[in-house]
Design an enzyme around this catalytic site. Sequence first.
Site, short mmCIF file in Angstrom:
data_model
loop_
_atom_site.label_atom_id
_atom_site.label_comp_id
_atom_site.label_asym_id
_atom_site.label_seq_id
_atom_site.Cartn_x
_atom_site.Cartn_y
_atom_site.Cartn_z
N CYS A 175 2.62 -0.41 4.73
CA CYS A 175 1.45 0.40 4.51
C CYS A 175 2.16 1.82 4.41
O CYS A 175 2.00 2.29 5.50
CB CYS A 175 0.36 0.03 5.25
N GLU A 209 1.03 -1.19 0.00
CA GLU A 209 -0.07 -0.16 0.05
C GLU A 209 0.96 1.30 0.04
O GLU A 209 1.91 1.27 0.74
CB GLU A 209 -0.91 -0.13 1.12
N CYS A 224 -5.79 4.78 4.96
CA CYS A 224 -5.35 3.40 4.47
C CYS A 224 -6.69 2.66 3.87
O CYS A 224 -7.47 2.54 4.80
CB CYS A 224 -4.65 2.66 5.10
N SER A 244 3.38 1.08 10.29
CA SER A 244 4.68 1.09 9.23
C SER A 244 5.40 2.15 9.63
O SER A 244 6.54 2.30 8.83
CB SER A 244 3.90 1.05 7.78
#
Lengths: 359, 253, 606
Positions: free
Chosen positions: C585, C28, C76, C541
């Site tokens: 991510c 992502e 996200c 992340s």
Amino acid sequence: MANIETFYDVMRRQGITRRSFIKYCSLTATALGLGPEFVPQIVHAMETKPRLPVLWLHGLECTCCSESFIRSSHPLAKDVILSMISLDYDDLLMASAGYQAEAIIDEVMTKYNGNYILAVEGNPPLNEDGMYCIIGGKPFVEQLRKAASGAKAVIAWGSCASHGCVQAARPNPTRATPVDKVILNKPIIKVPGCPPIAEVMTGVITYMLTFDRMPDLDRQGRPRMFYSQRIHDKCYRRAHFDAGQYVETFDDEGARKGYCLYKMGCKGPTTYNACSTIRWNDGVSFPIQSGHGCLGCSEEGFWDKGSWYARLQHVDGFGIEASADKVGAVTAGVVGAGLAAHAAVSALKRIRCKKDDNQ
Amino acid sequence: MSVTQSNVLRDEDLKETHLQGLSARTLHARRLMTVYVYEAPVRLWHWVSALCILVLCITGYLIASPLPSLSGSPSEHYQMGWIRYLHFAAAWIFAIAFLGRVIWAFMGNVYAREMFYIPFWRVSYWKGLIDTILVYAFIRSRGKKFVGHNPLAVTAIFFCFTLTSIFMIFTGFALYSEGTGMDSWEAKLFGWVIPLLGGHLSTHFLHHWGMWVIILFVMIHVYTVVLEDIASRQSLISAMTNGYRFFKDDQPK
Amino acid sequence: MTTLQTPNGFTLDNSGRRIVVDPVTRIEGHLRVEVNVDHENVIRNAVSTGTMWRGLEVILRGRDPRDAWAFVERICGVCTGCHALASVRAVEDALGIRVPTNAFLIRQIMAKVLAWQDHVVHFYHLHALDWVNPINALQADPRATSQLQQTVSPDNPRSSPGYFRDVQNRLRKFVESGQLGIFKNGYWDNAAYLLPPEANLMAVTHYLEALDFQKEIVKVHAVLGGKNPHPNYMVGGVPCAINMDGDMAAGAPLNMERLNFILLKLQEAYAFSKNVYVPDVIAIASYYKNWLYGGGLSAHNVMDYGDYPTIQGDPSTDRFPGGVILNGNWDEILPINPRDPAQIQEFITHSWYQYGPGQEYTGLHPWDGITDPHYALGVNAKGTRTNILAVDENAKYSWIKAPRWRGNACEVGPLARYILAYSKGVAYVKAQVDDALDRFNHMAGTALTPKQALPTTIGRTLARALEAHYCAHQMLDDYNAMIANIKAGDLSTANMTKWDPATWPKEAKGVGLVAAPRGALGHWIKIRDGKIENYQCVVPSTWNGSPRDPRGTIGAFEASLLGTPMVNPEQPVEILRTLHSFDPCLACATHVMAPDGGELSRVIVR
């Protein structure tokens, strides 16, 4: 493109009989709202079209569009990827990375110049020389411009690519810019929503593949087939709206009976999307059915139109924040008081004048 | 129809009245000027619009802030449906009346055109405007005579009523086209307004703000009309009922 | 510099050849990684760069705290919902709102549905192609695949040779079409791929099966949150009111039919992770038994806040216990306090941000965090400002900040949670890990202990699979608890007593913690006069992808790549393998919040 197989080839190779194939085509026609006279056309299209190359770029985004896309149930995402399009570049799913990934863009641009679709998820930031989003060491906007230059058409997936979405909400610190403000010389199909409904996304693609043309677009560049009606107009709670039955607060009697969420700030009456008709996740539900008002996520600038829970936008700059009605009522009060004072002074003056006259 | 004639009552003024035959001179009467200002279509339009505005404001407010929820089966009620129906019906009448009023501006007398423009380049307008403002501020005691609207009224009517009404009609039909669909003539004629104003929700807000502008205009309008009718040198209420404006004194200016 | 010892015990050597991978795909967001390999193609230095920033922090300032969940949810779309959950928890923590039991359980179910789906999509669609060669699957004998399937997962009904042959045929035609689509330019001739053809075919078959099924489990979100991705959340509870047997129950968000629907999906998920996902990971891992690289920081420091209590508000009932393990000492779990300004701090020395004069080396607690972007390349960077050929890791080089716990870089994620839970002796986790390792050792003919097997790239992937299955188990427990609660007469789903901002204190601050799929997630909020004054997210992340801090401590991504041999440095399979095991991510990692929302430097181009 001589060695590129058609849908029909693919389906036959999958062991699907011609009979089932025709049936599939008629189902497709029904799904797209077309009459039986279109079935032969779809059959023909499926038999003769090669798989369309698609480059799917990601700018400033959250990947919800890709995630939505793979949720498609009809057609299944795997069928789209394996049999309908050739998804040659997609950051999210592609096997290769780095140089090998970037090389694909060049290859597709050369091999299919003018014949591939550019799908864009997210948008380019223009501040800081575009370096708020870096691909291969360069600004994303460069990759976008380059990939768009040879594209047949551009699909702007979701509210990011169509309108800017959350990173473009006030004050838009990165100057995130919708795709149509950067790519000016290509037809652009906007498929807004945060994210768009999965079956709407695959529906747009299959329409283009089937009829080999762009879907009819509205004034704002959205496919009319999915974005021409308000959520409110086909909401299953509409009868309660017309009757005057509303949820007054979450989890009240009305909420449990499925009354209209209008007073809870539902943006269904001002939002064009197919949520109340096609619904979400294979038609299981949609936000209003699950009890929360519509956020209006397919409308331009929906982040800056007031709270999710207010009917009327709040206005700043009056000390405390207030709704239009409060401001209006206060102003009316002030004006009323002013008029009363004016009337009083006028009356006094008049009395004095009369006295003067009498003297 | 000007106000410049001599102000002494003359014999011929008494013709075809019950005072016919008497000598004007012996009556020691002043000759009061009466001018036919507002023709019948204008008056009709005024009162129809007034009624429409009343209905539109009440129903519009209730559309934005609905009444408390009703209980029972939805098939038993059509409350919001009726409120919206009244709003749309009144809006249609208001809009058609407004259109008629625009047409009448070309057909009617000079006063029928007053609300559609500001005589920006005319010195007398600015002088009159200042004069009227001074009168309202109690700085000058005696106002000028005006056959039509005074310049302050012209300004207020042009901005707060005419322009706002046009805005409300355009945004109103644009919003109405949300229901009639993209292929409807409403959408084709007025649909462009919505993206221009920043989307559907913003159009709703601005339409709602427009309501408050009209409400404030109506408040001030009604007050000043009553005040002027009592305190000024000309009649107002009668002008909008039978069309004749009479002047309470016979001084020329 | 050629060699350097980092304070957290890693050796860096940047003398060798520099390899750049940008973009790192199948994640992502946007990530770049640069490594130096020595003459034997072993990675000796690693530099990870978060390459996007969206500025949500600045955007959130001054807005209604009740609206914040939708903004941060859009951080996200892959781990969709966990930011929304952290947000409503932060607001509720600040305002002292306790949600009804049903809401508590529904949120738990939604969080675990997300975790389950996210892990499945991660393994099959974002990670598997690092281990599995789909082209090689064409050479498989479907009967061998069938046999393998029945060995690794006897309960899986879809195991006939015909089933696998169908998939193989489809794949063959796809490959023969010459349009390889997502498989284009893969590293299919690389010797790093070790699976035999029959295992490749099994994995590719499940790639497609998982693609079909992941859309089924999220239908639970569609029922409870109206849609997925980005289901709706709400401060004070959940919007889905319950009506079991009253008037108009059929039109209510939750009724008998909806509950049955949810139950079916939860049961299907349980069966999938039990029969397909977990066995696949163990089977694939067994072919890579000698590839025990990629442990990095997980062998030293791991961290999680703890989540999924069985009793609302009681951390001692957390099914994933929180805490910190330092220096690989599994015998001692240190307590973590997210409110303590001395514990969690973020540094920006090597990040493209600035804290103000003299603050370059300072760490700030999230409640006091500042996000002021400051993009500049170091003096030793190669290329230009808008065409980076190589970054300079001694200067600023990433859009990710560097969070530290008492100055220590920590790895977060399912592996961290499993190490914590295993160390603490959580019975379910202990049984799961021991059983999985038994099966692995049996298939691979090895005798690895948890301490050897878990802190590796494979261990990270295994922990994720086990966590998915544990989540499936918990979801069923949560569902039953909700039914019991409804049966007891409690239909309440929202606590609206503090909905009106007039009931709020003038100033409040709160923290919302979630065991997100990628690790420990925390949102910190400050509210003043009913508006957001400061909002800061420190996301998994950010922990894992953090650049270096002022002391030179390296983060989990960079640490995990060190010492890994590459078969062919031109084809970064090994790098992708280990990076993907974190499920990076990047949209999450790069978006933290500015308290002053001051005017940002604005460079207008074109």
